[in-house]
Design a protein around this motif. Structure first.
Motif, PDB file in Angstrom:
ATOM      1  N   THR A  86      30.857  27.335 -21.032  1.00 22.77           N
ATOM      2  CA  THR A  86      30.728  28.771 -21.621  1.00 22.77           C
ATOM      3  C   THR A  86      30.773  28.126 -22.843  1.00 22.77           C
ATOM      4  O   THR A  86      31.735  27.883 -23.795  1.00 22.77           O
ATOM      5  N   LEU A  87      29.828  28.866 -24.007  1.00 21.75           N
ATOM      6  CA  LEU A  87      29.747  29.517 -25.225  1.00 21.75           C
ATOM      7  C   LEU A  87      29.643  30.622 -25.965  1.00 21.75           C
ATOM      8  O   LEU A  87      30.071  31.462 -25.644  1.00 21.75           O
ATOM      9  N   SER A  88      31.106  30.411 -27.242  1.00 20.47           N
ATOM     10  CA  SER A  88      30.957  31.621 -28.202  1.00 20.47           C
ATOM     11  C   SER A  88      30.919  31.388 -28.720  1.00 20.47           C
ATOM     12  O   SER A  88      31.588  30.306 -29.401  1.00 20.47           O
ATOM     13  N   THR A  89      30.486  32.241 -29.722  1.00 23.85           N
ATOM     14  CA  THR A  89      30.642  31.849 -30.741  1.00 23.85           C
ATOM     15  C   THR A  89      31.140  33.044 -31.815  1.00 23.85           C
ATOM     16  O   THR A  89      31.379  34.877 -31.862  1.00 23.85           O
ATOM     17  N   GLU A  90      32.179  32.694 -33.037  1.00 25.17           N
ATOM     18  CA  GLU A  90      33.061  33.810 -33.703  1.00 25.17           C
ATOM     19  C   GLU A  90      32.477  34.075 -35.409  1.00 25.17           C
ATOM     20  O   GLU A  90      33.260  32.434 -35.899  1.00 25.17           O
ATOM     21  N   GLY A  91      31.918  34.735 -36.007  1.00 24.73           N
ATOM     22  CA  GLY A  91      31.416  34.401 -37.662  1.00 24.73           C
ATOM     23  C   GLY A  91      30.772  32.453 -37.330  1.00 24.73           C
ATOM     24  O   GLY A  91      29.866  32.183 -36.579  1.00 24.73           O
ATOM     25  N   ARG A  92      30.943  31.638 -37.855  1.00 22.41           N
ATOM     26  CA  ARG A  92      30.760  30.284 -38.106  1.00 22.41           C
ATOM     27  C   ARG A  92      31.255  28.999 -37.120  1.00 22.41           C
ATOM     28  O   ARG A  92      30.897  28.149 -37.494  1.00 22.41           O
ATOM     29  N   THR A  93      31.801  29.761 -36.392  1.00 24.11           N
ATOM     30  CA  THR A  93      32.330  29.031 -35.216  1.00 24.11           C
ATOM     31  C   THR A  93      32.294  28.920 -33.998  1.00 24.11           C
ATOM     32  O   THR A  93      31.966  30.037 -33.144  1.00 24.11           O
ATOM     33  N   LEU A  94      31.946  28.027 -33.104  1.00 19.15           N
ATOM     34  CA  LEU A  94      30.780  27.742 -32.084  1.00 19.15           C
ATOM     35  C   LEU A  94      32.431  27.247 -31.002  1.00 19.15           C
ATOM     36  O   LEU A  94      33.382  26.803 -31.269  1.00 19.15           O
ATOM     37  N   LYS A  95      32.699  28.211 -29.551  1.00 18.00           N
ATOM     38  CA  LYS A  95      34.083  28.195 -29.349  1.00 18.00           C
ATOM     39  C   LYS A  95      33.414  27.417 -28.070  1.00 18.00           C
ATOM     40  O   LYS A  95      32.823  28.194 -27.431  1.00 18.00           O
ATOM     41  N   ILE A  96      34.185  26.402 -27.484  1.00 20.76           N
ATOM     42  CA  ILE A  96      33.317  25.685 -25.951  1.00 20.76           C
ATOM     43  C   ILE A  96      34.562  25.686 -24.992  1.00 20.76           C
ATOM     44  O   ILE A  96      35.874  25.473 -25.457  1.00 20.76           O
ATOM     45  N   THR A 109      40.567  21.950 -16.750  1.00 14.27           N
ATOM     46  CA  THR A 109      39.500  22.998 -17.229  1.00 14.27           C
ATOM     47  C   THR A 109      40.121  22.357 -18.552  1.00 14.27           C
ATOM     48  O   THR A 109      41.354  22.198 -19.533  1.00 14.27           O
ATOM     49  N   ILE A 110      38.959  22.838 -19.791  1.00 11.68           N
ATOM     50  CA  ILE A 110      39.344  22.765 -20.772  1.00 11.68           C
ATOM     51  C   ILE A 110      38.729  23.493 -22.010  1.00 11.68           C
ATOM     52  O   ILE A 110      38.027  23.957 -22.151  1.00 11.68           O
ATOM     53  N   ASP A 111      39.965  23.802 -22.574  1.00 12.21           N
ATOM     54  CA  ASP A 111      40.157  25.596 -23.160  1.00 12.21           C
ATOM     55  C   ASP A 111      39.629  25.556 -24.320  1.00 12.21           C
ATOM     56  O   ASP A 111      40.345  24.967 -25.124  1.00 12.21           O
ATOM     57  N   GLU A 112      38.420  26.007 -25.138  1.00 14.81           N
ATOM     58  CA  GLU A 112      38.672  26.631 -26.485  1.00 14.81           C
ATOM     59  C   GLU A 112      38.425  24.980 -27.405  1.00 14.81           C
ATOM     60  O   GLU A 112      39.782  25.048 -27.828  1.00 14.81           O
ATOM     61  N   VAL A 113      38.288  24.023 -27.457  1.00 17.04           N
ATOM     62  CA  VAL A 113      37.515  23.748 -28.092  1.00 17.04           C
ATOM     63  C   VAL A 113      36.655  24.355 -29.045  1.00 17.04           C
ATOM     64  O   VAL A 113      35.317  24.900 -29.464  1.00 17.04           O
TER      65      VAL A 113
END
Length: 117
Positions: A86-96, A109-113
């Protein structure tokens, strides 16, 4: 495997002793390290890490980024498959967020890198 515990890029020390991790905790730490290292950045192993070329390029599809993540993690022989990215963006940050299937077929499960541009 056993490795020194790393939090926020720093080695963890408790009462003067280096804290070590093993098992699933070490594998999760290793996955996080792979994703946070730009491919080619680690001079001892230029193939280690994640290619950031597609990640911070406009017009790149999420599928291309997911393929890059799978390719980076496929170099770890303990990982049998990469699932549910799952990919999400917040500003210039990509959260994986993702799950991996180990060779013994158990899932982690690996949470929010967070990757910053």
């Amino acid at each position: 495997m056993i490795s020194p515990k790393i939090e926020n890029g720093d080695l963890v020390v408790n009462e003067g002793d280096l804290v070590m991790v093993s098992g699933d905790e070490e594998l999760i730490q290793s996955v996080r390290s792979i994703l946070l290292t730009r491919k080619g950045e680690f001079s001892l192993d230029p193939e280690y890490g994640l290619s950031y070329e597609n990640i911070f390029t406009k017009g790149t599809s999420q599928e291309e980024i997911k393929d890059d993540i799978i390719e980076a993690l496929s170099n770890d022989s303990r990982i049998g498959a990469v699932n549910n990215i799952t990919l999400s963006t917040e500003g210039r940050t990509l959260k994986i967020t993702l799950s991996i299937q180990k060779q013994d077929e158990t899932e982690l499960t690996i949470d929010e890198v967070e990757l910053n541009a």
